[in-house]
Design an enzyme around this catalytic site. Structure first.
Site, PDB file in Angstrom:
ATOM      1  CB  SER A  48      -0.961  -0.052   1.200  1.00  0.00           C
ATOM      2  OG  SER A  48      -1.919   0.973   1.136  1.00  0.00           O
ATOM      3  CD  GLU A  57     -13.791  16.687  -7.814  1.00  0.00           C
ATOM      4  OE1 GLU A  57     -13.013  16.833  -6.849  1.00  0.00           O
ATOM      5  OE2 GLU A  57     -14.726  17.457  -8.067  1.00  0.00           O
ATOM      6  CG  HIS A 112      -5.588   0.006  -1.621  1.00  0.00           C
ATOM      7  ND1 HIS A 112      -5.875  -1.112  -0.863  1.00  0.00           N
ATOM      8  CD2 HIS A 112      -4.665   0.704  -0.922  1.00  0.00           C
ATOM      9  CE1 HIS A 112      -5.162  -1.079   0.253  1.00  0.00           C
ATOM     10  NE2 HIS A 112      -4.414   0.004   0.231  1.00  0.00           N
TER      11      HIS A 112
END
Length: 301
Positions: A149, A167, A191
């Site tokens: 991660s 966005e 992820h």
């Protein structure tokens, strides 16, 4: 640039929960690799110089819950037969200069960065002797650096540290800074599939088309050897975005807050055992994969 003797393993996340899997839980689903027998943590130990006898140091700096993360990793590595595992609970730049910690990473065979906030990693370790030692050992020794991660996102020289998925293709929403610098010429996002982060990677590559974008899904990782050969590990998917042949973008013309346009980015999808050569920019797909009892096995041919 010299070829590093060490190995780098970057993981998309959701792999360190394996120590919570009990005998009653169904982990033998199709498309799910057995976590302990053939999973990513097992591969880390397999690739280390001393295997189960390796000294492993887990760095929990990125995490807001380091005590819980420490317990998870100790349990997981112990289950794999690794008993020399310690936690480097580094929370400040002062901690990073602790002589005891510096000596421990000089003696370690494996160093693993946990998940959390990658900006904590760059802000706490950037410019420190701690990071210099890690880079030298990665360059000179049969040494494994792994990160999941945030630990994976921070591994590259250029790091995405902020940007919403919704966005991401609006100018100014994706923010990039310097990472830890174990590998050059890539962006790493994590992820990736589960959180729909394709826009973040497209934007990052469009703004720096000479840098390969790497999107790591959960329980997906890359084993990087000689600084350039990447092998997919784990059960998840890896997305690569190549901008070298991008034709046009308006990213430099539009104002902050405006949407951007991009023409001709190339996208690859990697799965377990596939390889990608960063020097040749070539994807090598492993065509025959068996699934036996829910475990992926590389066929002979």
């Amino acid at each position: 640039m010299t070829v590093p003797k060490g190995k780098l393993i970057i993981i998309g996340g959701a792999v360190d929960m394996g120590s919570n899997i009990s005998a009653q839980e169904n982990i033998l689903q199709p498309n799910y690799i057995k976590f302990f027998e053939q999973g990513i943590l097992k591969r880390i130990i397999t690739e280390s110089a001393k295997h189960e006898a390796s000294k492993v140091e887990v760095i929990t700096t990125a995490s807001q819950i380091p005590e819980l993360v420490s317990t998870e990793y100790i349990g997981a590595f112990n289950h794999l037969g690794v008993n020399h595992i310690n936690i480097l609970d580094i929370r400040t730049r002062e901690d990073a200069s602790n002589p005891e910690y510096l000596q421990r990473i000089r003696e370690a065979d494996v160093v693993m960065f946990s998940g959390g906030d990658q900006l904590r990693l760059s802000a706490i370790f950037g410019g420190t002797e701690f990071l210099q030692i890690l880079k030298k050992r990665y360059q000179d020794d049969n040494f494994v650096i792994a990160g999941t991660s945030a630990g994976a996102a921070a591994a590259s020289a250029h790091m995405i540290y902020r940007g919403s998925s919704n966005e991401a293709l609006v100018k100014g929403h994706v923010q990039i800074t310097a990472g830890l610098g174990f590998i050059d010429s890539v962006f790493v996002d994590t992820h990736f599939v589960q959180r729909g982060r394709i826009g973040r990677l497209l934007y990052a590559v469009a703004s720096n088309p000479g840098i390969l974008g790497i999107g790591l899904g959960e329980d997906a990782g890359l084993l990087i050897t000689e600084g350039s050969m990447m092998e997919a590990i784990g059960s998840g998917l890896i997305i690569l975005v190549d901008g070298r042949n991008m034709v046009e973008t308006n990213i430099y013309d539009v104002e902050i807050g405006a949407p951007v346009s991009i023409e001709n980015l190339k996208v690859h999808v990697m799965s377990i055992y596939d390889k990608y050569d960063l020097l040749q920019h070539k994807l090598l797909i492993k065509k025959v994969i068996k699934v036996e009892n829910g475990v992926f096995i590389k066929a002979d041919k």
